[in-house]
Scaffold this active site. Structure first.
Site, PDB file in Angstrom:
ATOM      1  N   GLN A  98       7.399  -6.806  -2.513  1.00  0.00           N
ATOM      2  CA  GLN A  98       7.397  -5.389  -2.916  1.00  0.00           C
ATOM      3  C   GLN A  98       8.841  -4.908  -2.963  1.00  0.00           C
ATOM      4  OE1 GLN A  98       4.604  -1.904  -1.537  1.00  0.00           O
ATOM      5  NE2 GLN A  98       5.965  -2.446   0.107  1.00  0.00           N
TER       6      GLN A  98
ATOM      7  N   SER B  94      12.208  -0.037  -1.884  1.00  0.00           N
ATOM      8  CA  SER B  94      13.308   0.591  -1.155  1.00  0.00           C
ATOM      9  C   SER B  94      14.662   0.219  -1.746  1.00  0.00           C
ATOM     10  CB  SER B  94      13.282   0.160   0.303  1.00  0.00           C
ATOM     11  OG  SER B  94      12.034   0.448   0.869  1.00  0.00           O
TER      12      SER B  94
ATOM     13  N   GLU C 201      -1.418   0.718   0.975  1.00  0.00           N
ATOM     14  CA  GLU C 201      -0.637   0.148   2.076  1.00  0.00           C
ATOM     15  C   GLU C 201      -0.942   0.867   3.397  1.00  0.00           C
ATOM     16  OE1 GLU C 201       3.632   0.301   1.542  1.00  0.00           O
ATOM     17  OE2 GLU C 201       3.853  -1.532   2.722  1.00  0.00           O
TER      18      GLU C 201
ATOM     19  N   ASN D 126       6.710   6.834  10.158  1.00  0.00           N
ATOM     20  CA  ASN D 126       5.728   7.752  10.746  1.00  0.00           C
ATOM     21  C   ASN D 126       6.175   9.209  10.674  1.00  0.00           C
ATOM     22  OD1 ASN D 126       4.259   5.498  11.169  1.00  0.00           O
ATOM     23  ND2 ASN D 126       4.039   5.738  13.379  1.00  0.00           N
ATOM     24  N   GLU D 127       7.497   9.445  10.680  1.00  0.00           N
ATOM     25  CA  GLU D 127       7.965  10.831  10.521  1.00  0.00           C
ATOM     26  C   GLU D 127       7.504  11.364   9.153  1.00  0.00           C
ATOM     27  OE1 GLU D 127       9.923   8.330  11.421  1.00  0.00           O
ATOM     28  OE2 GLU D 127      10.703   8.852  13.401  1.00  0.00           O
TER      29      GLU D 127
HETATM   30  C1  LIG Z   1       9.628  -4.760   8.717  1.00  0.00           C
HETATM   31  C2  LIG Z   1       9.876  -3.939   7.475  1.00  0.00           C
HETATM   32  C3  LIG Z   1       9.348  -4.372   6.266  1.00  0.00           C
HETATM   33  C4  LIG Z   1       9.620  -3.646   5.108  1.00  0.00           C
HETATM   34  N1  LIG Z   1       9.148  -4.161   3.927  1.00  0.00           N
HETATM   35  C5  LIG Z   1       9.467  -3.527   2.777  1.00  0.00           C
HETATM   36  C6  LIG Z   1       9.072  -4.103   1.522  1.00  0.00           C
HETATM   37  O1  LIG Z   1       8.446  -5.167   1.469  1.00  0.00           O
HETATM   38  N2  LIG Z   1       9.447  -3.475   0.388  1.00  0.00           N
HETATM   39  C7  LIG Z   1      10.149  -2.305   0.396  1.00  0.00           C
HETATM   40  O2  LIG Z   1      10.430  -1.784  -0.669  1.00  0.00           O
HETATM   41  N3  LIG Z   1      10.535  -1.725   1.570  1.00  0.00           N
HETATM   42  C8  LIG Z   1      10.205  -2.323   2.754  1.00  0.00           C
HETATM   43  N4  LIG Z   1      10.618  -1.784   3.948  1.00  0.00           N
HETATM   44  C9  LIG Z   1      11.447  -0.565   3.931  1.00  0.00           C
HETATM   45  C10 LIG Z   1      10.727   0.658   4.474  1.00  0.00           C
HETATM   46  O3  LIG Z   1       9.747   1.093   3.575  1.00  0.00           O
HETATM   47  C11 LIG Z   1      11.807   1.706   4.744  1.00  0.00           C
HETATM   48  O4  LIG Z   1      12.632   1.187   5.780  1.00  0.00           O
HETATM   49  C12 LIG Z   1      11.229   3.035   5.178  1.00  0.00           C
HETATM   50  O5  LIG Z   1      10.535   3.617   4.100  1.00  0.00           O
HETATM   51  C13 LIG Z   1      12.300   3.988   5.723  1.00  0.00           C
HETATM   52  O6  LIG Z   1      13.349   4.121   4.799  1.00  0.00           O
HETATM   53  P1  LIG Z   1      14.898   3.899   5.204  1.00  0.00           P
HETATM   54  O7  LIG Z   1      14.969   2.588   5.958  1.00  0.00           O
HETATM   55  O8  LIG Z   1      15.724   4.053   3.975  1.00  0.00           O
HETATM   56  O9  LIG Z   1      15.231   5.019   6.261  1.00  0.00           O
HETATM   57  P2  LIG Z   1      15.679   6.526   5.956  1.00  0.00           P
HETATM   58  O10 LIG Z   1      14.885   7.069   4.830  1.00  0.00           O
HETATM   59  O11 LIG Z   1      17.164   6.555   5.869  1.00  0.00           O
HETATM   60  O12 LIG Z   1      15.202   7.238   7.273  1.00  0.00           O
HETATM   61  C14 LIG Z   1      15.874   7.102   8.530  1.00  0.00           C
HETATM   62  C15 LIG Z   1      15.094   7.911   9.556  1.00  0.00           C
HETATM   63  O13 LIG Z   1      15.058   9.301   9.183  1.00  0.00           O
HETATM   64  C16 LIG Z   1      13.711   9.754   9.091  1.00  0.00           C
HETATM   65  N5  LIG Z   1      13.557  10.698   7.981  1.00  0.00           N
HETATM   66  C17 LIG Z   1      14.029  10.543   6.718  1.00  0.00           C
HETATM   67  N6  LIG Z   1      13.672  11.602   5.952  1.00  0.00           N
HETATM   68  C18 LIG Z   1      12.958  12.436   6.752  1.00  0.00           C
HETATM   69  C19 LIG Z   1      12.302  13.679   6.546  1.00  0.00           C
HETATM   70  N7  LIG Z   1      12.295  14.281   5.349  1.00  0.00           N
HETATM   71  N8  LIG Z   1      11.650  14.237   7.592  1.00  0.00           N
HETATM   72  C20 LIG Z   1      11.623  13.634   8.821  1.00  0.00           C
HETATM   73  N9  LIG Z   1      12.246  12.459   9.077  1.00  0.00           N
HETATM   74  C21 LIG Z   1      12.883  11.862   8.063  1.00  0.00           C
HETATM   75  C22 LIG Z   1      12.889   8.506   8.838  1.00  0.00           C
HETATM   76  O14 LIG Z   1      11.550   8.652   9.239  1.00  0.00           O
HETATM   77  C23 LIG Z   1      13.632   7.473   9.682  1.00  0.00           C
HETATM   78  O15 LIG Z   1      13.227   7.539  11.014  1.00  0.00           O
HETATM   79  C24 LIG Z   1      10.386  -2.459   5.137  1.00  0.00           C
HETATM   80  C25 LIG Z   1      10.894  -2.008   6.359  1.00  0.00           C
HETATM   81  C26 LIG Z   1      10.649  -2.744   7.522  1.00  0.00           C
HETATM   82  C27 LIG Z   1      11.234  -2.250   8.810  1.00  0.00           C
END
Ligand SMILES: Cc1cc2nc3c(=O)[nH]c(=O)nc-3n(C[C@H](O)[C@H](O)[C@H](O)COP(=O)(O)OP(=O)(O)OC[C@H]3O[C@@H](n4cnc5c(N)ncnc54)[C@H](O)[C@@H]3O)c2cc1C
Length: 383
Positions: free
Chosen positions: A125, A128, A243, A367-368
């Protein structure tokens, strides 16, 4: 909702149990986050397909058994009871498959679903991006139309098992003047296409299936787009719903962990704290509650209902439950919790599970973000 099984459902359970007993590998496979283990898991996908168990709810024409959701739940219960391996093909069968079923053309269904059910094409997938995780509408990777092809450039990150998968599906900006969730398209492409570079990311447990994907003018036929040009956001939201909802994390998985946790508690009862006893009891009750809730949702869907923003409730529940169970297991194990392998060479599955459980509140939408969705769409609170 009927809480007892029909004779046909019992017979189905017996059939699954017998097949699993005869076919599940006798010793555990290596982790699917590493190359060797991934290949072992692909082999298992093919064994499942040979018995037509690849995706039991799909139509027979695409390699399924056309079964309803209650039978799927029974299948899952027997699957985890037999300690069958985790699904290396989960991105395909649980996420992309249902998306193609809903939005794909007949040609796309025939082309992609059958090889997926047979375990012939494994999927990653690719949503991101470095600045588009929670804020997925900020996607910048672009797909520029050139005749009957798109030319794709940009970068994706955090793609589970992309280092080993054959194809990926992702969102790309097809309208270069568009903003946010408009102008995005849902496109499928082989990861061995010229111009694709997959760079593994080493995770906390040391494995390297996780990856960044770089696209440098990768040519992809237009027929690999699911739904219309610019309609990718709605399609992706449906995939995200799959998902967070029923399929990716069936309750049987957590019930199996809760059962193992009870066994671990019994083995360590002499030294366990009263707090551990309470945590184990709570975990077991929560896993049962999650299962009953899933049966209720399955019945609702079968009666023509839908699961919408409620999928976010599921996601928070299973990810927190998984983390709590593994945390309790680590405290029950005491100092031994930190051993990667035991003296007999076997893997400390509790430690592996604990490390993975830490990522549950992040992947599939953090979860946020799920709490924001619940507040706005289920409770009607202001943004
Ligand atoms: C084990 C694992 C597998 C994954 N597999 C995939 C995959 O196969 N394909 C893929 O595309 N992605 C994948 N991901 C990525 C995952 O979907 C993202 O890490 C996730 O959506 C969070 O995005 P970010 O890491 O950019 O964090 P950010 O968006 O930078 O967020 C950082 C923190 O801020 C909080 N935050 C951000 N915006 C807000 C808001 N508006 N209100 C409150 N809190 C907020 C978030 O909840 C988080 O705690 C994977 C991640 C992990 C850890």
């Amino acid at each position: 909702m009927e809480l007892t099984y029909t004779p046909e459902q019992d017979a189905f359970r017996a059939e699954v149990r017998a097949w699993m007993e005869a076919n599940v590998p006798k010793s555990p496979l290596k982790t699917l986050e590493g190359r060797e283990g991934y290949d072992q898991h692909v082999e298992w996908e093919r064994t499942l397909a040979s018995g037509n168990w690849g995706m039991v709810t799909w139509p027979e024409a695409y390699g399924g058994r056309n079964l309803d959701l209650i039978r799927w739940l029974i299948f899952e219960e027997e699957y985890f009871r037999a300690k069958a391996p985790l699904r290396a093909n989960q991105n395909g069968i649980f996420l992309l498959g249902p998306t193609i079923m809903e939005y794909g053309t007949d040609e796309q269904k025939a082309r992609f679903l059958t090889p997926m059910a047979k375990g012939e094409i494994m999927w990653a997938q690719a949503w991101s991006e470095p600045n588009a995780g929670s804020d997925m509408a900020a996607i910048r990777s672009r797909a520029v139309r050139d005749g009957d092809h798109y030319v794709i450039s940009g970068q994706k990150t955090w793609s589970s098992r992309a280092a080993f998968a054959d194809w990926c599906f992702g969102l790309f900006r097809t309208d270069q003047d568009s903003k946010r969730h408009k102008g995005l398209s849902f496109i499928l492409l082989p990861l061995n296409s010229p111009g694709v570079t997959v760079r593994p990311i080493r995770q906390l447990h040391g494995e390297t299936g996780f990856a960044e994907i770089f696209f440098d003018e990768v040519r992809v036929p237009v027929e690999n787009r699911i739904a219309g040009e610019g309609e990718g956001w709605n399609v992706a939201m449906a995939t995200a719903g799959f998902e967070r909802g029923l399929m990716l994390r069936s309750p049987a998985r957590f019930q199996a962990t809760a059962k193992r946790l009870v066994e671990l508690f019994r083995a360590n009862e002499a030294t366990a704290s009263p707090a551990a006893r309470e945590a184990v009891t709570q975990a077991w009750a929560d896993a049962e509650a999650y299962a009953l809730n899933t049966y209720m949702v399955a019945s609702t869907i079968q009666a023509g209902g839908h699961i919408g923003a409620e999928a976010s409730l599921n996601k928070i529940f299973w990810s927190e439950l998984d983390r709590a169970m593994h945390r309790t297991a680590m405290s029950l194990l005491g100092a031994a919790a930190e051993l990667r392998t035991y003296a007999d060479g076997s893997l400390n599955e509790w430690l592996e599970g604990y490390i993975f459980s830490l990522s549950g509140p992040i992947y599939a939408g953090s979860n946020e973000i799920q709490r924001n969705i619940i507040a706005e769409r289920l409770l009607g609170l202001p943004r």
